[in-house]
Structures are given as C-alpha cells and as structure tokens.
Write a protein that holds these residues in place. Structure first.
Motif, PDB file in Angstrom:
ATOM      1  N   GLY A   1      61.594  -3.698 -16.955  1.00 56.78           N
ATOM      2  CA  GLY A   1      60.234  -3.218 -17.187  1.00 56.78           C
ATOM      3  C   GLY A   1      59.209  -4.331 -17.264  1.00 56.78           C
ATOM      4  N   GLN A   2      59.655  -5.586 -17.191  1.00 54.05           N
ATOM      5  CA  GLN A   2      58.743  -6.731 -17.160  1.00 54.05           C
ATOM      6  C   GLN A   2      58.768  -7.346 -15.755  1.00 54.05           C
ATOM      7  N   HIS A   3      59.790  -8.157 -15.478  1.00 51.82           N
ATOM      8  CA  HIS A   3      59.947  -8.723 -14.133  1.00 51.82           C
ATOM      9  C   HIS A   3      60.459  -7.651 -13.156  1.00 51.82           C
ATOM     10  N   PHE A   4      61.417  -6.839 -13.627  1.00 52.24           N
ATOM     11  CA  PHE A   4      62.137  -5.958 -12.714  1.00 52.24           C
ATOM     12  C   PHE A   4      61.851  -4.481 -12.960  1.00 52.24           C
ATOM     13  N   ASP A   5      61.924  -3.715 -11.885  1.00 48.95           N
ATOM     14  CA  ASP A   5      61.843  -2.258 -11.931  1.00 48.95           C
ATOM     15  C   ASP A   5      62.970  -1.742 -12.834  1.00 48.95           C
ATOM     16  N   PRO A   6      62.641  -0.975 -13.886  1.00 53.43           N
ATOM     17  CA  PRO A   6      63.686  -0.501 -14.808  1.00 53.43           C
ATOM     18  C   PRO A   6      64.799   0.264 -14.097  1.00 53.43           C
ATOM     19  N   ARG A   7      64.437   1.088 -13.116  1.00 59.39           N
ATOM     20  CA  ARG A   7      65.444   1.886 -12.411  1.00 59.39           C
ATOM     21  C   ARG A   7      66.401   1.002 -11.623  1.00 59.39           C
ATOM     22  N   VAL A   8      65.878  -0.065 -11.012  1.00 61.74           N
ATOM     23  CA  VAL A   8      66.735  -0.971 -10.253  1.00 61.74           C
ATOM     24  C   VAL A   8      67.669  -1.734 -11.199  1.00 61.74           C
ATOM     25  N   VAL A   9      67.159  -2.098 -12.366  1.00 61.76           N
ATOM     26  CA  VAL A   9      68.011  -2.769 -13.364  1.00 61.76           C
ATOM     27  C   VAL A   9      69.148  -1.843 -13.789  1.00 61.76           C
ATOM     28  N   ASP A  10      68.819  -0.572 -14.041  1.00 62.96           N
ATOM     29  CA  ASP A  10      69.845   0.388 -14.461  1.00 62.96           C
ATOM     30  C   ASP A  10      70.934   0.526 -13.386  1.00 62.96           C
ATOM     31  N   VAL A  11      70.512   0.617 -12.134  1.00 61.54           N
ATOM     32  CA  VAL A  11      71.481   0.724 -11.038  1.00 61.54           C
ATOM     33  C   VAL A  11      72.294  -0.563 -10.917  1.00 61.54           C
ATOM     34  N   PHE A  12      71.650  -1.693 -11.147  1.00 58.44           N
ATOM     35  CA  PHE A  12      72.364  -2.970 -11.122  1.00 58.44           C
ATOM     36  C   PHE A  12      73.535  -2.946 -12.106  1.00 58.44           C
ATOM     37  N   PHE A  13      73.283  -2.487 -13.332  1.00 58.45           N
ATOM     38  CA  PHE A  13      74.356  -2.455 -14.328  1.00 58.45           C
ATOM     39  C   PHE A  13      75.420  -1.406 -13.980  1.00 58.45           C
ATOM     40  N   GLU A  14      74.990  -0.281 -13.380  1.00 59.21           N
ATOM     41  CA  GLU A  14      75.957   0.734 -12.944  1.00 59.21           C
ATOM     42  C   GLU A  14      76.883   0.175 -11.864  1.00 59.21           C
ATOM     43  N   GLN A  15      76.316  -0.654 -10.993  1.00 56.09           N
ATOM     44  CA  GLN A  15      77.063  -1.181  -9.847  1.00 56.09           C
ATOM     45  C   GLN A  15      77.627  -2.578 -10.106  1.00 56.09           C
ATOM     46  N   LEU A  16      77.565  -3.034 -11.374  1.00 59.83           N
ATOM     47  CA  LEU A  16      77.962  -4.414 -11.676  1.00 59.83           C
ATOM     48  C   LEU A  16      79.387  -4.750 -11.214  1.00 59.83           C
ATOM     49  N   PRO A  17      80.394  -3.883 -11.399  1.00 60.29           N
ATOM     50  CA  PRO A  17      81.733  -4.242 -10.906  1.00 60.29           C
ATOM     51  C   PRO A  17      81.764  -4.531  -9.406  1.00 60.29           C
ATOM     52  N   THR A  18      81.056  -3.712  -8.631  1.00 63.49           N
ATOM     53  CA  THR A  18      80.987  -3.926  -7.183  1.00 63.49           C
ATOM     54  C   THR A  18      80.262  -5.224  -6.864  1.00 63.49           C
ATOM     55  N   ILE A  19      79.171  -5.486  -7.572  1.00 69.76           N
ATOM     56  CA  ILE A  19      78.382  -6.699  -7.346  1.00 69.76           C
ATOM     57  C   ILE A  19      79.199  -7.949  -7.679  1.00 69.76           C
ATOM     58  N   LEU A  20      79.952  -7.905  -8.768  1.00 67.84           N
ATOM     59  CA  LEU A  20      80.786  -9.061  -9.132  1.00 67.84           C
ATOM     60  C   LEU A  20      81.905  -9.268  -8.116  1.00 67.84           C
ATOM     61  N   ASN A  21      82.419  -8.176  -7.561  1.00 72.62           N
ATOM     62  CA  ASN A  21      83.435  -8.275  -6.517  1.00 72.62           C
ATOM     63  C   ASN A  21      82.869  -8.958  -5.280  1.00 72.62           C
ATOM     64  N   ILE A  22      81.631  -8.618  -4.936  1.00 76.43           N
ATOM     65  CA  ILE A  22      80.951  -9.264  -3.800  1.00 76.43           C
ATOM     66  C   ILE A  22      80.750 -10.742  -4.086  1.00 76.43           C
ATOM     67  N   ARG A  23      80.322 -11.063  -5.309  1.00 78.09           N
ATOM     68  CA  ARG A  23      80.099 -12.462  -5.675  1.00 78.09           C
ATOM     69  C   ARG A  23      81.377 -13.277  -5.507  1.00 78.09           C
ATOM     70  N   ASP A  24      82.507 -12.699  -5.921  1.00 78.82           N
ATOM     71  CA  ASP A  24      83.786 -13.415  -5.787  1.00 78.82           C
ATOM     72  C   ASP A  24      84.206 -13.525  -4.322  1.00 78.82           C
ATOM     73  N   ARG A  25      83.995 -12.447  -3.581  1.00 79.00           N
ATOM     74  CA  ARG A  25      84.432 -12.422  -2.176  1.00 79.00           C
ATOM     75  C   ARG A  25      83.640 -13.388  -1.310  1.00 79.00           C
ATOM     76  N   TYR A  26      82.361 -13.558  -1.634  1.00 73.38           N
ATOM     77  CA  TYR A  26      81.496 -14.444  -0.854  1.00 73.38           C
ATOM     78  C   TYR A  26      81.166 -15.738  -1.593  1.00 73.38           C
ATOM     79  N   ALA A  27      82.025 -16.109  -2.531  1.00 77.53           N
ATOM     80  CA  ALA A  27      81.813 -17.367  -3.260  1.00 77.53           C
ATOM     81  C   ALA A  27      81.815 -18.539  -2.287  1.00 77.53           C
ATOM     82  N   ASP A  28      81.028 -19.556  -2.596  1.00 73.09           N
ATOM     83  CA  ASP A  28      80.884 -20.701  -1.693  1.00 73.09           C
ATOM     84  C   ASP A  28      82.231 -21.346  -1.377  1.00 73.09           C
TER      85      ASP A  28
END
Length: 384
Positions: A348-375
C-alpha cells in the motif's frame, strides 16, 4: 454406434473449425483444433496430427487424443512411412494386415500391448506446405461407425482437411518462429542493459518468470501473461544510455547522479514507444512504469494507485524482489526474511496491495523459480 456425417454436417464442421483456426495464433492450439476436426470429419475414435522435425530427424505430436506428446524417429511407424513416401495408408484391421505387419508390430500393436487399447482400422494422410513439401500427417485410429472401416469418402474428406491443415500449421509455425525471435531479441537486449551495470543477465530471466506467475495469480489471461513475460526483460533497457560513472558506482549516488539514473525509465520508454508490436508496446509500459509507486512517490511521472498500469505494478515487485535478493555493485544480497518484511511494510506504499498479496500466495512457486534460475546453477549448465 455413430454414423458418417451428412454433407451439410460435414460442411458445418469444416466451417466451424476453419473459423476457430483462423483466429488462433498458438501452434499447440492449432494442432489440437486440427486433431479435433479430423476426428469429427472421419468419425474416428482418435486422431493425431504429426509434424516433421527435420533438425532432430523425428516426427512429433504435441497433442493426440488419449496420449501426451509423442516423438518417433523419422521413418518409424505408419506415420513415418506415409511422410517418407507422401502416400496415404489404409488398414482395415491392424491385427490381420500383412502389408504393414512389421511396421505395426513395432508401432500400434506394441502400444496396444502396453496400454490395453485395441487398434483396428487405421488411416494416415500426409499434408504439405505451400511449396508442396510433406511436413506432417493425420493419423486416424478406429472408425466408430457400424462398418468399423475407413472409406474412400473418408480419404477424400481427410485429404481436404490435410490440405487446409498443412497451410494453417505452416502459418502458425511461422508466427511462432517470429514470436520466438522477438523473445530472443528482447532477452538479449535486456541482458545488455543488465550487463552494463555488472548485473547478471539471469536477473531478467527471473523477473520474467516472476512477472508471469504474478500475472496469472492476479487472474490475467494466460496469453496476456505470456506477453508480459516476454516483455518484462526490457524493463531496464534504458540503462544502455546511463554513463558508467553513475551506473557502475559502488557507493551511494549523489542527488544529481540519482536524477541521471532515474532517466533510464524515460529513455527505455522512448526507445520502445513507437513500435506497433504488442510485445514491444508492453515492454514500453514496463520500462517507463516499473519504478512508479502505489503512493505516488515513484518516478518518472509520480503516478499513483491504479494510474500505474498493472504491468508496471507487477514488474515493480518482481524487479525489487530479485534485486534485493542479489549481490549488486553497491550492496550485498538481502536475506529472504528481510525482503518479506519489507514487502509487508511497503504494501500500500511502494507496492499495489493486491500484487503483494498474490506475491505471498505464490511465494513457493517464486522461490522455486529463484532456485531454478540461480546464477550459479545457470553458470554450471552453460559450462557443463
């Protein structure tokens, strides 16, 4: 027991599918529509559309009724024989046919043993591109009428479908090739922007994947989410015009230097804004708006709330998440808990609250992507 289509019914099926195919850009969807059309036209139990892959020396089917993707060596099976000779194949009963006995024993009959399916009638019709070259074939399995056999009429009807299919598939493949070329160019340009600031090109890959997951989580249609995924790597393309003294400075920027750095959003937008291509038009929005903030305190235009395009709001959180979690010339990577706490504070400050909520809902998938595409993982793959 089903009946063969009457002429008016046949025409209705062809017109229905012709309209659907004409409006479809995805090769996978075109292939599925082709398979469905062929199945209905000849009243078969299954229908597979095989395509020729000259590079790999294989025939492949992305979609086939009853099975997932298939790949067979070129020349193998009835489909391979038909593609190699350019001639159609009719078989009334796979278990009594002598002409193609060896081919059937290594193909349909072996598959029957593995799956329990009973193959009887088979028909294979090759199709050609605009130059007359065979590029694939239809394979219909088991006639579902009382005769249980494919007829000369079925041959004519499926040949008609095959003639249309060859040209439609060629168009879809060309569109896919153009899209893949655009994607490759966009990734390359995005990596150029990142490499100038000594940041890994893998950053743009991760941001693209995060953006796609967030878009889908927000209910954005898959095709539109794919466009954003292809466009988001261009978010920092404007950095190509930022002086090295500013871009690569290891310490904190002065106010004047920060003002120069901020111009990369406008530079990126101006580079892309005149394109009529949907991907690049999306990239222009992302390049300009990924540093805008929900509270109106971002740049370059100080947009607030939903004045910021949803593409900008999505890419903002994807970019910040990856930037904070990566080593940069001016800082060390943050720990995950610290990043997550920041996102909660900035909801609600820097980020759209709805996008933040979806980010936390999708966090396991996002962390999996981070690991899969790690440098380090990608570097190992490239070196290995």
């Amino acid at each position: 027991m089903k009946k063969d289509l009457e002429p008016e019914e046949l025409l209705g099926v062809i017109l229905e599918y012709a309209a659907k195919i004409a409006n479809e850009r995805s090769l996978d969807n075109v292939l599925m529509l082709m398979a469905d059309m062929g199945k209905q036209i000849v009243v078969s139990d299954r229908c597979t559309v095989w395509l020729l892959d000259n590079q790999k020396g294989e025939l492949w089917s992305k979609v086939a009724h009853g099975v997932s993707e298939l790949r067979v060596p070129l020349g193998a099976g009835l489909a391979g024989h038909s593609v190699a000779t350019g001639e159609p194949i009719f078989i009334d009963d796979a278990y009594t046919n002598e002409e193609y006995r060896d081919v059937l024993l290594n193909g349909a009959l072996r598959t029957d043993q593995q799956t329990g399916y009973r193959t009887k009638a088979l028909m294979v019709i090759p199709f050609r591109n605009n130059e007359g070259e065979v590029i694939g074939c239809y394979q219909a399995v088991n006639k579902m009428t009382a005769s249980e056999k494919f007829s000369e009429r079925d041959l004519r009807n499926l040949s008609l479908a095959a003639s249309y299919s060859g040209k439609s598939i060629e168009s879809a493949m060309l569109a896919q090739e153009i899209e893949e070329t655009q994607r490759e160019i966009i990734f390359t340009m995005g990596e150029i922007g990142e490499s100038r600031s000594k940041e890994t090109g893998n950053h743009v890959k991760r941001v693209a994947e995060y953006s796609y997951v967030l878009a889908l989580g927000l209910g954005i249609p898959q095709q539109e989410a794919e466009i954003l995924k292809m466009a988001s790597p261009m978010h920092d393309i404007g950095k190509v015009a930022i002086p090295d003294a500013v871009l690569k400075k290891p310490g904190k920027l002065t106010d004047e230097e920060y003002d120069i750095m901020k111009t990369h959003t406008e530079i990126g937008y101006n580079l892309l804004k005149n394109s009529k291509r949907r991907i690049l038009k999306t990239a222009a929005i992302v390049a300009e708006q990924h540093h805008e903030k929900w509270n109106g305190k971002g740049y370059p235009r100080g947009l607030r709330g939903e004045e910021i395009h949803i593409y900008g709001r999505i890419t903002a959180i994807a970019d910040v998440f990856d930037a904070l979690g990566s080593d940069r010339v001016y800082k060390k990577a943050w720990e995950l808990d610290r990043i997550l706490n920041l996102f909660k504070e900035e909801r609600g400050q820097h980020f759209d609250p709805r996008v933040v909520d979806v980010f936390f809902e999708q966090l396991p998938t996002i962390l999996n992507i981070r690991d899969r595409y790690a440098d380090d993982v990608l570097e190992q793959q490239q070196n290995g």
